[in-house]
Design an enzyme around this catalytic site. Structure first.
Site, short mmCIF file in Angstrom:
data_model
loop_
_atom_site.label_atom_id
_atom_site.label_comp_id
_atom_site.label_asym_id
_atom_site.label_seq_id
_atom_site.Cartn_x
_atom_site.Cartn_y
_atom_site.Cartn_z
N ARG A 47 -1.73 -5.98 -8.51
CA ARG A 47 -0.64 -6.93 -8.29
C ARG A 47 -0.58 -7.97 -9.40
NH1 ARG A 47 -2.73 -7.92 -2.31
NH2 ARG A 47 -4.58 -7.48 -3.53
N LYS A 90 -17.70 -7.51 6.73
CA LYS A 90 -16.33 -8.00 6.95
C LYS A 90 -15.93 -7.66 8.37
CE LYS A 90 -13.68 -7.40 2.63
NZ LYS A 90 -12.59 -6.53 2.11
N SER A 129 -2.74 -7.97 2.66
CA SER A 129 -3.15 -7.83 4.06
C SER A 129 -3.67 -9.16 4.60
CB SER A 129 -4.24 -6.76 4.20
OG SER A 129 -3.72 -5.50 3.92
N HIS A 166 0.84 -1.21 0.00
CA HIS A 166 0.00 0.00 0.00
C HIS A 166 0.87 1.26 0.00
CE1 HIS A 166 -2.99 -2.70 2.32
NE2 HIS A 166 -3.49 -2.54 1.13
P1 ADP Z 1 -9.60 -4.07 -0.38
O1 ADP Z 1 -10.37 -4.39 0.84
O2 ADP Z 1 -10.23 -3.05 -1.28
O3 ADP Z 1 -9.05 -5.26 -1.12
P2 ADP Z 1 -6.92 -3.60 0.45
O4 ADP Z 1 -6.58 -2.88 1.70
O5 ADP Z 1 -6.60 -5.04 0.40
O6 ADP Z 1 -8.40 -3.28 0.21
O7 ADP Z 1 -6.23 -2.89 -0.78
C1 ADP Z 1 -6.41 -1.53 -1.09
C2 ADP Z 1 -5.72 -1.23 -2.41
O8 ADP Z 1 -4.33 -1.51 -2.29
C3 ADP Z 1 -6.20 -2.07 -3.59
O9 ADP Z 1 -6.15 -1.28 -4.76
C4 ADP Z 1 -5.19 -3.16 -3.68
O10 ADP Z 1 -5.08 -3.67 -4.99
C5 ADP Z 1 -3.94 -2.40 -3.30
N1 ADP Z 1 -2.93 -3.31 -2.75
C6 ADP Z 1 -3.07 -4.23 -1.81
N2 ADP Z 1 -1.92 -4.89 -1.58
C7 ADP Z 1 -1.03 -4.35 -2.42
C8 ADP Z 1 0.35 -4.61 -2.72
N3 ADP Z 1 1.02 -5.57 -2.11
N4 ADP Z 1 0.93 -3.84 -3.65
C9 ADP Z 1 0.26 -2.87 -4.28
N5 ADP Z 1 -1.04 -2.60 -4.08
C10 ADP Z 1 -1.67 -3.32 -3.17
#
Ligand code: ADP
Length: 154
Positions: free
Chosen positions: A91, A42, A129, A18
């Protein structure tokens, strides 16, 4: 045009992936709002207050970045915030397929909002995450995936 990008997500917790996306987008937008979407279906591992505090700490040196949370549709939050762009990280092709559908629907709901995708830097493609939560649940060391300042468990 003054550009305001919303970077929505659960950030449960914020990972290096992120942070990579947010920092690389600093040169693209005037303001970035990291927005924690609160989804009633969730159950998060960390409270929204904790997740917001971590993000604030990690982003404290960047006045362009604000942190907040919202309920309901991301697009409604974007309208309220006066957003011009929606920022998402990609990703894998799986992310791409999922994001394509959302972006297409969002375009119909708010035509003025442009979704911008940044490809994850190669060293962060394997970080999610959900996997970080798995490591934490099993008493592993999640620190290689987390920004400095987020210390959880071991
Ligand atoms: P969501 O609940 O929308 O999946 P996340 O917190 O998992 O939320 O992700 C928020 C954003 O960050 C999304 O656009 C996701 O693709 C991006 N993201 C998550 N992990 C990574 C990563 N390792 N590298 C780059 N972007 C990421």
């Amino acid at each position: 045009m003054h550009t305001i990008a919303v970077f929505p997500g659960s950030f449960d917790p914020l990972t290096l992936g992120h942070v990579d996306i947010v920092l690389r987008s600093l040169s693209l937008f005037d303001e970035i709002i990291i927005a924690i979407g609160q989804n009633e279906n969730k159950a998060p591992m960390f409270t929204v207050e904790q997740r917001m505090q971590w993000i604030k700490d990690v982003c404290k040196d960047y006045p362009q970045i604000r942190v907040t949370s919202y309920h309901g549709l991301t697009i409604n939050f974007c309208k309220e915030a006066g957003a011009t762009h929606l920022l998402r990280g990609i990703r894998t092709v799986i992310d791409l397929e999922f994001e394509r559908t959302i972006a297409a629907m969002n375009k119909q709901l708010m035509p003025s909002l442009e979704t911008v995708f940044l490809l994850t830097s190669p060293s962060y493609t394997g970080i999610s995450s959900s996997m970080v939560r798995d490591v934490i649940r099993n008493n592993g060391d999640a620190s290689p995936f987390l920004p400095d300042g987020i210390i959880i468990g071991k």
